[in-house]
Design a protein around this motif. Structure first.
Motif, PDB file in Angstrom:
ATOM      1  N   TYR A 121       5.159  60.382 -74.520  1.00 28.53           N
ATOM      2  CA  TYR A 121       5.852  61.240 -73.561  1.00 28.53           C
ATOM      3  C   TYR A 121       6.058  60.565 -72.206  1.00 28.53           C
ATOM      4  O   TYR A 121       5.324  59.644 -71.834  1.00 28.53           O
ATOM      5  CB  TYR A 121       5.054  62.534 -73.325  1.00 28.53           C
ATOM      6  N   ILE A 122       7.066  61.085 -71.477  1.00 29.05           N
ATOM      7  CA  ILE A 122       7.238  60.804 -70.054  1.00 29.05           C
ATOM      8  C   ILE A 122       7.221  62.154 -69.344  1.00 29.05           C
ATOM      9  O   ILE A 122       7.938  63.078 -69.736  1.00 29.05           O
ATOM     10  CB  ILE A 122       8.555  60.060 -69.769  1.00 29.05           C
ATOM     11  N   VAL A 123       6.380  62.258 -68.323  1.00 29.88           N
ATOM     12  CA  VAL A 123       6.227  63.513 -67.584  1.00 29.88           C
ATOM     13  C   VAL A 123       6.490  63.247 -66.109  1.00 29.88           C
ATOM     14  O   VAL A 123       6.005  62.255 -65.550  1.00 29.88           O
ATOM     15  CB  VAL A 123       4.802  64.094 -67.748  1.00 29.88           C
ATOM     16  N   ILE A 124       7.276  64.117 -65.479  1.00 31.09           N
ATOM     17  CA  ILE A 124       7.450  64.087 -64.028  1.00 31.09           C
ATOM     18  C   ILE A 124       6.990  65.420 -63.481  1.00 31.09           C
ATOM     19  O   ILE A 124       7.439  66.479 -63.934  1.00 31.09           O
ATOM     20  CB  ILE A 124       8.910  63.801 -63.623  1.00 31.09           C
ATOM     21  N   GLU A 125       6.098  65.374 -62.510  1.00 26.74           N
ATOM     22  CA  GLU A 125       5.424  66.575 -62.019  1.00 26.74           C
ATOM     23  C   GLU A 125       5.455  66.617 -60.496  1.00 26.74           C
ATOM     24  O   GLU A 125       5.191  65.605 -59.841  1.00 26.74           O
ATOM     25  CB  GLU A 125       3.984  66.562 -62.524  1.00 26.74           C
ATOM     26  N   ALA A 126       5.805  67.769 -59.930  1.00 27.28           N
ATOM     27  CA  ALA A 126       5.785  67.967 -58.480  1.00 27.28           C
ATOM     28  C   ALA A 126       4.660  68.925 -58.131  1.00 27.28           C
ATOM     29  O   ALA A 126       4.577  70.028 -58.692  1.00 27.28           O
ATOM     30  CB  ALA A 126       7.120  68.523 -57.996  1.00 27.28           C
ATOM     31  N   ARG A 127       3.780  68.499 -57.218  1.00 25.29           N
ATOM     32  CA  ARG A 127       2.647  69.307 -56.780  1.00 25.29           C
ATOM     33  C   ARG A 127       2.700  69.492 -55.270  1.00 25.29           C
ATOM     34  O   ARG A 127       2.992  68.547 -54.542  1.00 25.29           O
ATOM     35  CB  ARG A 127       1.310  68.636 -57.126  1.00 25.29           C
ATOM     36  N   PHE A 166      15.910  77.251 -59.025  1.00 21.22           N
ATOM     37  CA  PHE A 166      14.951  77.009 -60.104  1.00 21.22           C
ATOM     38  C   PHE A 166      15.607  77.199 -61.466  1.00 21.22           C
ATOM     39  O   PHE A 166      15.373  76.436 -62.405  1.00 21.22           O
ATOM     40  CB  PHE A 166      13.757  77.958 -59.982  1.00 21.22           C
ATOM     41  N   PHE A 167      16.417  78.240 -61.584  1.00 15.66           N
ATOM     42  CA  PHE A 167      17.084  78.517 -62.854  1.00 15.66           C
ATOM     43  C   PHE A 167      17.987  77.358 -63.269  1.00 15.66           C
ATOM     44  O   PHE A 167      17.955  76.903 -64.422  1.00 15.66           O
ATOM     45  CB  PHE A 167      17.895  79.808 -62.736  1.00 15.66           C
ATOM     46  N   ILE A 168      18.779  76.849 -62.324  1.00 12.39           N
ATOM     47  CA  ILE A 168      19.680  75.733 -62.620  1.00 12.39           C
ATOM     48  C   ILE A 168      18.881  74.479 -62.944  1.00 12.39           C
ATOM     49  O   ILE A 168      19.175  73.754 -63.900  1.00 12.39           O
ATOM     50  CB  ILE A 168      20.642  75.490 -61.447  1.00 12.39           C
ATOM     51  N   ALA A 169      17.838  74.199 -62.139  1.00 12.54           N
ATOM     52  CA  ALA A 169      17.016  73.011 -62.382  1.00 12.54           C
ATOM     53  C   ALA A 169      16.375  73.067 -63.767  1.00 12.54           C
ATOM     54  O   ALA A 169      16.407  72.085 -64.524  1.00 12.54           O
ATOM     55  CB  ALA A 169      15.940  72.888 -61.304  1.00 12.54           C
ATOM     56  N   LYS A 170      15.804  74.199 -64.118  1.00  8.69           N
ATOM     57  CA  LYS A 170      15.150  74.351 -65.417  1.00  8.69           C
ATOM     58  C   LYS A 170      16.159  74.172 -66.545  1.00  8.69           C
ATOM     59  O   LYS A 170      15.890  73.484 -67.543  1.00  8.69           O
ATOM     60  CB  LYS A 170      14.494  75.729 -65.505  1.00  8.69           C
ATOM     61  N   THR A 171      17.338  74.774 -66.392  1.00 10.18           N
ATOM     62  CA  THR A 171      18.364  74.667 -67.426  1.00 10.18           C
ATOM     63  C   THR A 171      18.833  73.226 -67.604  1.00 10.18           C
ATOM     64  O   THR A 171      18.962  72.732 -68.730  1.00 10.18           O
ATOM     65  CB  THR A 171      19.554  75.571 -67.080  1.00 10.18           C
ATOM     66  N   LEU A 172      19.075  72.538 -66.482  1.00 10.07           N
ATOM     67  CA  LEU A 172      19.516  71.143 -66.554  1.00 10.07           C
ATOM     68  C   LEU A 172      18.465  70.272 -67.242  1.00 10.07           C
ATOM     69  O   LEU A 172      18.792  69.430 -68.081  1.00 10.07           O
ATOM     70  CB  LEU A 172      19.808  70.607 -65.154  1.00 10.07           C
ATOM     71  N   LEU A 173      17.205  70.449 -66.870  1.00  8.27           N
ATOM     72  CA  LEU A 173      16.136  69.642 -67.455  1.00  8.27           C
ATOM     73  C   LEU A 173      16.000  69.913 -68.946  1.00  8.27           C
ATOM     74  O   LEU A 173      15.838  68.984 -69.755  1.00  8.27           O
ATOM     75  CB  LEU A 173      14.820  69.907 -66.733  1.00  8.27           C
ATOM     76  N   GLU A 174      16.054  71.173 -69.335  1.00  7.83           N
ATOM     77  CA  GLU A 174      15.915  71.511 -70.756  1.00  7.83           C
ATOM     78  C   GLU A 174      17.070  70.942 -71.576  1.00  7.83           C
ATOM     79  O   GLU A 174      16.881  70.542 -72.731  1.00  7.83           O
ATOM     80  CB  GLU A 174      15.833  73.029 -70.922  1.00  7.83           C
ATOM     81  N   ARG A 175      18.252  70.855 -70.975  1.00  5.46           N
ATOM     82  CA  ARG A 175      19.402  70.290 -71.698  1.00  5.46           C
ATOM     83  C   ARG A 175      19.265  68.785 -71.912  1.00  5.46           C
ATOM     84  O   ARG A 175      19.954  68.217 -72.752  1.00  5.46           O
ATOM     85  CB  ARG A 175      20.695  70.614 -70.954  1.00  5.46           C
ATOM     86  N   THR A 176      18.381  68.134 -71.145  1.00  2.00           N
ATOM     87  CA  THR A 176      18.132  66.706 -71.367  1.00  2.00           C
ATOM     88  C   THR A 176      16.969  66.486 -72.334  1.00  2.00           C
ATOM     89  O   THR A 176      16.578  65.346 -72.575  1.00  2.00           O
ATOM     90  CB  THR A 176      17.823  65.979 -70.046  1.00  2.00           C
ATOM     91  N   GLY A 177      16.409  67.567 -72.860  1.00  3.47           N
ATOM     92  CA  GLY A 177      15.322  67.451 -73.824  1.00  3.47           C
ATOM     93  C   GLY A 177      13.942  67.693 -73.269  1.00  3.47           C
ATOM     94  O   GLY A 177      12.945  67.498 -73.970  1.00  3.47           O
ATOM     95  N   SER A 193       6.346  70.897 -63.753  1.00  9.46           N
ATOM     96  CA  SER A 193       6.397  69.649 -64.515  1.00  9.46           C
ATOM     97  C   SER A 193       7.484  69.704 -65.582  1.00  9.46           C
ATOM     98  O   SER A 193       7.818  70.779 -66.104  1.00  9.46           O
ATOM     99  CB  SER A 193       5.039  69.355 -65.170  1.00  9.46           C
ATOM    100  N   ALA A 194       8.039  68.543 -65.865  1.00 10.13           N
ATOM    101  CA  ALA A 194       9.013  68.374 -66.949  1.00 10.13           C
ATOM    102  C   ALA A 194       8.497  67.267 -67.856  1.00 10.13           C
ATOM    103  O   ALA A 194       8.137  66.186 -67.383  1.00 10.13           O
ATOM    104  CB  ALA A 194      10.387  68.024 -66.393  1.00 10.13           C
ATOM    105  N   ARG A 195       8.464  67.535 -69.160  1.00  8.34           N
ATOM    106  CA  ARG A 195       7.943  66.554 -70.124  1.00  8.34           C
ATOM    107  C   ARG A 195       9.002  66.266 -71.181  1.00  8.34           C
ATOM    108  O   ARG A 195       9.532  67.172 -71.807  1.00  8.34           O
ATOM    109  CB  ARG A 195       6.674  67.077 -70.793  1.00  8.34           C
ATOM    110  N   TRP A 196       9.295  64.982 -71.348  1.00  2.95           N
ATOM    111  CA  TRP A 196      10.252  64.537 -72.349  1.00  2.95           C
ATOM    112  C   TRP A 196       9.534  63.738 -73.434  1.00  2.95           C
ATOM    113  O   TRP A 196       8.633  62.943 -73.121  1.00  2.95           O
ATOM    114  CB  TRP A 196      11.301  63.602 -71.745  1.00  2.95           C
ATOM    115  N   PRO A 197       9.944  63.854 -74.691  1.00  2.00           N
ATOM    116  CA  PRO A 197       9.549  62.838 -75.666  1.00  2.00           C
ATOM    117  C   PRO A 197      10.069  61.498 -75.159  1.00  2.00           C
ATOM    118  O   PRO A 197      11.223  61.398 -74.705  1.00  2.00           O
ATOM    119  CB  PRO A 197      10.272  63.270 -76.953  1.00  2.00           C
ATOM    120  N   ARG A 198       9.253  60.477 -75.198  1.00  2.00           N
ATOM    121  CA  ARG A 198       9.632  59.206 -74.572  1.00  2.00           C
ATOM    122  C   ARG A 198      10.995  58.684 -75.048  1.00  2.00           C
ATOM    123  O   ARG A 198      11.789  58.221 -74.221  1.00  2.00           O
ATOM    124  CB  ARG A 198       8.526  58.182 -74.802  1.00  2.00           C
ATOM    125  N   PRO A 199      11.329  58.776 -76.342  1.00  2.00           N
ATOM    126  CA  PRO A 199      12.645  58.260 -76.765  1.00  2.00           C
ATOM    127  C   PRO A 199      13.831  59.005 -76.141  1.00  2.00           C
ATOM    128  O   PRO A 199      14.933  58.462 -76.066  1.00  2.00           O
ATOM    129  CB  PRO A 199      12.616  58.457 -78.289  1.00  2.00           C
TER     130      PRO A 199
END
Length: 209
Positions: A121-127, A166-177, A193-199
């Motif tokens: 995985y690749i994860v990007i997280e804002a705290r 937040f709604f737009i950000a979440k939707t955009l991120l989910e559309r990238t996997g 946080s957003a987590r992608w399968p590494r591939p």
């Protein structure tokens, strides 16, 4: 936008008029966001299409280095491994920048953007170190027209909204996997946080000249 303008025009009281005007403003913001995304130039070569994971998180935090809040980027991975290159995706940069903007709004003094990677995985997280999400907001966060701000009070960036960001950000991120998660940290503050399968995010090794 059309319906909201009609509501504002025929509002029976000031409260309804203010709500309608806020909807008009948020619809305009949504239009601007989509226009910026569609106007971003298409990548023309393999070098431009890719960027390092380090560069990605620095691009995300760079617009928010001027609000008196310490904003830091950290990249972590297995010992001895170099952070991967990733595909340059404007929607990911926009979505994560929007999330960091919100964190800066509510932070007391610090926002940290952490990119982590391993074999899967690749994860990007804002705290942030702010008050965190209230229970009632946390239950609905990621839906449109939810806000934690009754007005501009306390907003460093001047942003007022109803949750469309937040709604737009979440939707955009989910559309990238990505899988997107909103929660409060164990030591306080909000965590997004957003987590992608590494591939899904990693750009394979470039072999061009």
């Amino acid at each position: 936008s059309v319906v909201a303008r009609e509501m504002a025009r025929n509002a029976p009281n000031d409260e309804v008029r203010e709500d309608a005007e806020l909807m008009i403003g948020q619809a305009a913001r949504c239009r601007e966001i989509l226009q910026r995304l569609t106007e971003m130039p298409e990548a023309t070569d393999a070098v431009h299409e890719r960027m390092s994971l380090v560069q990605l998180v620095h691009d995300v935090i760079e617009p928010h280095m001027v609000h008196g809040i310490r904003v830091e980027a950290v990249v972590n991975g297995p010992a001895g491994e170099t952070a991967p290159d990733v595909w340059r995706r404007p929607e990911i940069i926009h979505a994560m920048t929007s999330i960091v903007e919100n964190a800066v709004d509510f932070a007391r003094g610090e926002v940290i953007v952490i990119a982590r990677f391993d074999a899967r995985y690749i994860v990007i997280e804002a705290r942030d170190d702010g008050p965190g999400f209230s229970p009632e907001v946390l239950a609905k966060l990621g839906e449109p027209y939810v806000t934690t701000r009754p007005g501009a009070e306390g907003s460093r960036t001047g942003h007022i909204g109803m949750g469309l960001g937040f709604f737009i950000a979440k939707t955009l991120l989910e559309r990238t996997g990505a899988t997107v998660d909103f929660r409060n940290g164990r030591r306080g503050g909000a965590v997004v946080s957003a987590r992608w399968p590494r591939p899904a995010l990693e750009a394979p090794g470039y072999t061009g000249a």
